[in-house]
Design an enzyme around this catalytic site. Structure first.
Site, PDB file in Angstrom:
ATOM      1  N   HIS A  34       0.776  -1.097  -0.151  1.00  0.00           N
ATOM      2  CA  HIS A  34       0.120  -0.113   0.072  1.00  0.00           C
ATOM      3  C   HIS A  34       0.928   1.159  -0.006  1.00  0.00           C
ATOM      4  O   HIS A  34       1.719   1.663   0.712  1.00  0.00           O
ATOM      5  CB  HIS A  34      -0.998  -0.021   1.278  1.00  0.00           C
ATOM      6  CG  HIS A  34      -1.796   0.924   0.967  1.00  0.00           C
ATOM      7  ND1 HIS A  34      -3.126   0.779   0.693  1.00  0.00           N
ATOM      8  CD2 HIS A  34      -2.166   2.262   1.489  1.00  0.00           C
ATOM      9  CE1 HIS A  34      -3.910   1.716   0.344  1.00  0.00           C
ATOM     10  NE2 HIS A  34      -3.342   2.760   0.979  1.00  0.00           N
ATOM     11  N   ALA A  35       0.736   2.125  -0.987  1.00  0.00           N
ATOM     12  CA  ALA A  35       1.559   3.297  -1.267  1.00  0.00           C
ATOM     13  C   ALA A  35       1.707   3.932   0.090  1.00  0.00           C
ATOM     14  O   ALA A  35       0.381   4.518   0.707  1.00  0.00           O
ATOM     15  CB  ALA A  35       1.097   4.035  -2.271  1.00  0.00           C
ATOM     16  N   HIS A  59      -0.278  11.717  -6.130  1.00  0.00           N
ATOM     17  CA  HIS A  59      -0.888  11.974  -4.727  1.00  0.00           C
ATOM     18  C   HIS A  59       0.029  11.589  -3.635  1.00  0.00           C
ATOM     19  O   HIS A  59       0.347  12.657  -2.753  1.00  0.00           O
ATOM     20  CB  HIS A  59      -1.631  10.884  -4.505  1.00  0.00           C
ATOM     21  CG  HIS A  59      -2.366  10.662  -3.117  1.00  0.00           C
ATOM     22  ND1 HIS A  59      -3.313  11.384  -2.767  1.00  0.00           N
ATOM     23  CD2 HIS A  59      -1.709  10.089  -1.729  1.00  0.00           C
ATOM     24  CE1 HIS A  59      -3.712  10.808  -1.561  1.00  0.00           C
ATOM     25  NE2 HIS A  59      -2.795  10.085  -0.978  1.00  0.00           N
ATOM     26  N   GLU A  60       1.125  10.698  -3.713  1.00  0.00           N
ATOM     27  CA  GLU A  60       2.336  10.539  -2.751  1.00  0.00           C
ATOM     28  C   GLU A  60       3.031  11.818  -2.708  1.00  0.00           C
ATOM     29  O   GLU A  60       3.625  12.390  -1.852  1.00  0.00           O
ATOM     30  CB  GLU A  60       3.033   9.330  -2.940  1.00  0.00           C
ATOM     31  CG  GLU A  60       1.916   7.951  -2.821  1.00  0.00           C
ATOM     32  CD  GLU A  60       1.495   7.808  -1.720  1.00  0.00           C
ATOM     33  OE1 GLU A  60       1.933   8.228  -0.456  1.00  0.00           O
ATOM     34  OE2 GLU A  60       0.400   7.441  -1.455  1.00  0.00           O
ATOM     35  N   HIS A  71       2.280  14.402  -0.678  1.00  0.00           N
ATOM     36  CA  HIS A  71       2.661  14.515   0.989  1.00  0.00           C
ATOM     37  C   HIS A  71       4.047  14.901   0.921  1.00  0.00           C
ATOM     38  O   HIS A  71       4.474  15.549   1.841  1.00  0.00           O
ATOM     39  CB  HIS A  71       2.655  13.109   1.324  1.00  0.00           C
ATOM     40  CG  HIS A  71       1.109  12.473   1.436  1.00  0.00           C
ATOM     41  ND1 HIS A  71       0.218  13.033   2.197  1.00  0.00           N
ATOM     42  CD2 HIS A  71       0.428  11.279   0.987  1.00  0.00           C
ATOM     43  CE1 HIS A  71      -1.005  12.348   2.089  1.00  0.00           C
ATOM     44  NE2 HIS A  71      -0.703  11.346   1.262  1.00  0.00           N
ATOM     45  N   GLU A 120      -3.940  14.922   2.148  1.00  0.00           N
ATOM     46  CA  GLU A 120      -4.387  14.051   1.155  1.00  0.00           C
ATOM     47  C   GLU A 120      -4.630  14.842  -0.122  1.00  0.00           C
ATOM     48  O   GLU A 120      -4.683  14.069  -1.257  1.00  0.00           O
ATOM     49  CB  GLU A 120      -5.436  13.148   1.658  1.00  0.00           C
ATOM     50  CG  GLU A 120      -5.303  12.311   2.867  1.00  0.00           C
ATOM     51  CD  GLU A 120      -3.988  11.161   2.614  1.00  0.00           C
ATOM     52  OE1 GLU A 120      -3.615  10.932   1.719  1.00  0.00           O
ATOM     53  OE2 GLU A 120      -3.508  10.936   3.667  1.00  0.00           O
ATOM     54  N   HIS A 160      -6.679   0.228   5.909  1.00  0.00           N
ATOM     55  CA  HIS A 160      -6.714   1.423   6.774  1.00  0.00           C
ATOM     56  C   HIS A 160      -7.344   1.156   8.102  1.00  0.00           C
ATOM     57  O   HIS A 160      -7.024   1.555   9.124  1.00  0.00           O
ATOM     58  CB  HIS A 160      -7.418   2.673   5.963  1.00  0.00           C
ATOM     59  CG  HIS A 160      -6.552   3.243   4.950  1.00  0.00           C
ATOM     60  ND1 HIS A 160      -6.616   2.386   3.683  1.00  0.00           N
ATOM     61  CD2 HIS A 160      -5.861   4.131   4.600  1.00  0.00           C
ATOM     62  CE1 HIS A 160      -6.030   3.307   2.934  1.00  0.00           C
ATOM     63  NE2 HIS A 160      -5.684   4.348   3.436  1.00  0.00           N
ATOM     64  N   TYR A 198      -9.781  11.272   3.457  1.00  0.00           N
ATOM     65  CA  TYR A 198      -9.531  10.888   2.063  1.00  0.00           C
ATOM     66  C   TYR A 198     -11.010  11.729   1.338  1.00  0.00           C
ATOM     67  O   TYR A 198     -11.196  12.112   0.178  1.00  0.00           O
ATOM     68  CB  TYR A 198      -9.592   9.527   1.395  1.00  0.00           C
ATOM     69  CG  TYR A 198      -8.372   8.929   2.111  1.00  0.00           C
ATOM     70  CD1 TYR A 198      -7.161   9.268   1.523  1.00  0.00           C
ATOM     71  CD2 TYR A 198      -8.159   8.182   3.235  1.00  0.00           C
ATOM     72  CE1 TYR A 198      -5.895   8.774   1.827  1.00  0.00           C
ATOM     73  CE2 TYR A 198      -7.322   7.411   3.666  1.00  0.00           C
ATOM     74  CZ  TYR A 198      -6.047   8.063   3.146  1.00  0.00           C
ATOM     75  OH  TYR A 198      -4.733   7.176   3.455  1.00  0.00           O
TER      76      TYR A 198
END
Ligand code: X8Z
Ligand code: ZN
Length: 614
Positions: A354-355, A384-385, A388, A412, A513, A523
């Site tokens: 999971h990323a 997306h990552e 962060h 997020e 999660h 999210y």
């Protein structure tokens, strides 16, 4: 991050917890015996010391988590659990000690850090050492079970398939039975988690109570610069703003699925079986686009095909995303990012695929952990990552108690907001796509692809924590865990289990999660916020025309806006950060509604005469 937790060190990796410090620090010393400390100057010194200690403890914990997540064995699980225990012990004591400053007129920045310290624990532990140990071991075990999970066939004889392989079946097969087997197969990994999860709830609730919260749900909901009740009402308000879009999409998708599979399999006015939407959790539906394509034969944009044709590899996926941020004037990622990240699923060991994005030392030690696939979905996930990572990068000089998103939905939303600028013209500019004819039909096709990701997700994003809030508060008893889960899936998503589920199952545990204890409302908020951010950056860039055509690629004014917000971290209440970015203090879904106007017109037309809803 996996982080998720108290501070985010890794967005998604660490369950956001607080770190703890070492022996020399004072915060861990016997808080009960200490004299009442009551001056503003002492409060300042206390906060400085806690920041320093937490940074050390969280770094130790983060390192252990990183090794565990990239090499799951009993030893790494245990080492991570131990590091977690140490930070939890410290944090618990520091939180109690901080109450000595209640009612004292301290500097506002100090007051905010004291508040953040108290409310940002995702996994509060009881002060009893044995219970704390039990909790951290359960937490590591559950995440390990998920990470190692595989299905070896009904007879257990193999071949065994992991989540990536089973997800591929759901994404690519349109065979009712094959997808059903993959769907059921993945859910065989989670029943063993059920007693652990039940104990996890007991222990974290005990920890939350010691910190002055009624239960863990109240603690989680307190983390939004408003009361827990006001926050819950806020999520309902946003959901009501977007529900009409979801209802239209659901109605059209159901009609198409019913046509494809037959009315006996997909009832034209009922709920959609959860294994037919192209995704293991039916959370994003883009993989079934070919079944719901609005205008057949129009040049639809197949980004996956284009990436393969353009010979993208793992590195190029990440470099492309970094290139977007740097085109807006933001700094490149540090060299250590490229040395220390994991982009490819290793063949020789189990990892958490999971990323997640990490700042392991809270000082720009950025890393991405992801089993990247070369496809459209993962191109978005890499952006997306990196969202962060850019948050981490721009706030890493703040005290660790401020090293977080304005709220977790902001964290997020950054990368997703940037990814909204991945338009056909942008893809042409970077040589991934050729000429794309622009007309009404192509636009609706394109928006359908987007909606299957963004709009389909909304009820899912909301319901996961709806379930956990009820579990933590005791409204849902352990004997009803699975029943309550499916009741929410049905209510919000209009999706049903394809086969009977019972309390021998634990379907929430089959979603990362839950065993990893990452709060999920973030999210849902992010799906709303990203459109607000996108609109604000487009305005800064002077974009004229419809919102869905805007790309801020290469625009420094948009980059400056973004950077100004990132730099704040969590030092200010989120409405102030939002105002700096968008001019408004309110989270608001109207930019999302505006973006999807062309598709909505089409869907309303298609759904005329149909009985929508379920
Ligand atoms: O977990 C994630 C990210 C890491 S923070 C990959 N996401 C949620 C999910 O996969 O369920 C992004 C979208 C929703
Ligand atoms: Zn994320």
């Amino acid at each position: 991050m996996k982080r998720t937790s108290l501070l985010s060190a890794s967005f998604l990796a660490l369950p956001l917890a607080l770190g703890c410090p070492s022996a020399q620090s004072g915060a861990g010393d016997d808080a009960n015996a200490a004299p009442a400390i009551k001056t503003p100057a002492e409060a300042k010194t206390f906060v400085e010391r806690v920041n320093k200690d937490l940074k050390e403890l969280w770094t130790d914990w983060s390192r252990a988590e990183w090794v565990k997540s990239t090499y799951i064995i009993d030893d790494t699980e245990l080492l991570a659990a131990r590091a977690n225990e140490r930070q939890l012990e410290y944090a618990g004591k520091a939180i109690k000690e901080a109450t000595r400053f209640n009612g004292i007129d301290v500097d506002p920045a100090v007051r905010r850090q004291l508040d953040l310290l108290r409310r940002s624990q995702t996994m509060p532990a009881p002060s009893d050492a044995a219970k704390r140990k039990e909790l951290t071991e359960i937490a590591a075990k559950m995440e390990g079970i998920y990470g190692k999970g595989e299905y070896c066939g009904a007879d257990q004889k193999g071949p065994c398939r992991d989540l990536i392989q089973l997800s591929k079946v759901l994404a690519e097969s349109r065979d009712y039975e094959a997808t059903l087997e993959a769907w059921k197969g993945w859910r065989t990994i989670s029943p063993s988690m059920r007693p652990m999860y039940q104990r996890f709830v007991e222990l974290t609730n005990e920890g939350a109570k010691e910190m002055g919260f009624a239960n863990l749900a109240e603690l989680w909901k307190s983390n939004y610069d408003m009361t827990p009740d006001a926050f819950e009402a806020e999520t309902d308000r946003l959901w009501n703003q977007v529900k009409p879009l979801y209802d239209q999409l659901h109605c059209e998708v159901r009609a198409r699925l019913s046509k494809h599979y037959g009315a006996d399999k997909v009832a034209p006015e009922g709920m959609i079986p959860a294994h037919l939407l192209g995704n293991m959790w039916a959370q994003e539906w883009a993989k079934i686009y070919p079944l719901v394509e609005p205008y057949k034969g129009q040049a639809s944009i197949d980004v996956t095909k284009a990436l393969v044709k353009a010979k993208f590899d793992h590195m190029k996926m990440v470099k492309t995303a970094e290139g977007f941020f740097t085109s807006m004037g933001l700094d490149p990622l540090p060299p250590t990012f490229w040395e220390r990240s994991m982009f490819v699923q290793p063949k020789d060991r189990k990892v958490v695929c999971h990323a997640s994005a990490w700042d392991v030392t809270f000082s720009n030690d950025l890393r991405l952990k992801m089993c990247i696939k070369i496809d459209a979905e993962d191109l978005i996930t890499v952006h997306h990552e990196l969202g962060h990572h850019y948050y981490f990068m721009y706030y890493h000089t703040l005290p660790v108690l401020f090293q977080n998103g304005a709220n977790d939905g902001f964290h997020e939303a950054i990368g997703d907001a940037v990814a909204l600028s991945i338009t056909p013209s942008y893809l042409k500019k970077i040589g991934v796509l050729g000429e794309v004819p622009k007309n009404e039909k192509n636009l609706v096709n394109l928006q359908m692809q987007d909606a299957l990701e963004k709009i389909a997700f909304l009820p899912f994003g909301k319901l996961i924590d709806q379930w956990r809030w009820d579990v933590f508060s005791g409204k849902t008893a352990p004997a009803d865990y699975n029943k309550a889960w499916w009741a929410l899936r049905e209510k919000y998503q209009g999706v049903k289990a394809p086969v009977e589920r019972t309390e021998a199952d634990f379907d929430p545990g089959a979603k990362y999660h839950v065993p990893a204890n990452v709060p999920y409302t973030r999210y849902f908020l992010a799906r709303v916020l990203q459109f607000q951010f996108h609109k604000a950056m487009c305005q800064a860039a002077g974009h004229q025309g419809p919102l869905h055509e805007c790309s801020v690629y290469g625009n420094r004014a948009a980059g400056e806006k973004l950077e100004a917000m990132l730099k704040l971290g969590q030092s200010k209440p989120w409405p102030e950060a939002l105002e700096a970015m968008t001019g408004s203090k309110e989270m608001d879904a109207s930019a999302l509604v505006e973006y999807f106007q062309p598709l909505m017109k089409y869907l309303e037309e298609q759904n005329k005469g149909r009985k929508c809803g379920w």
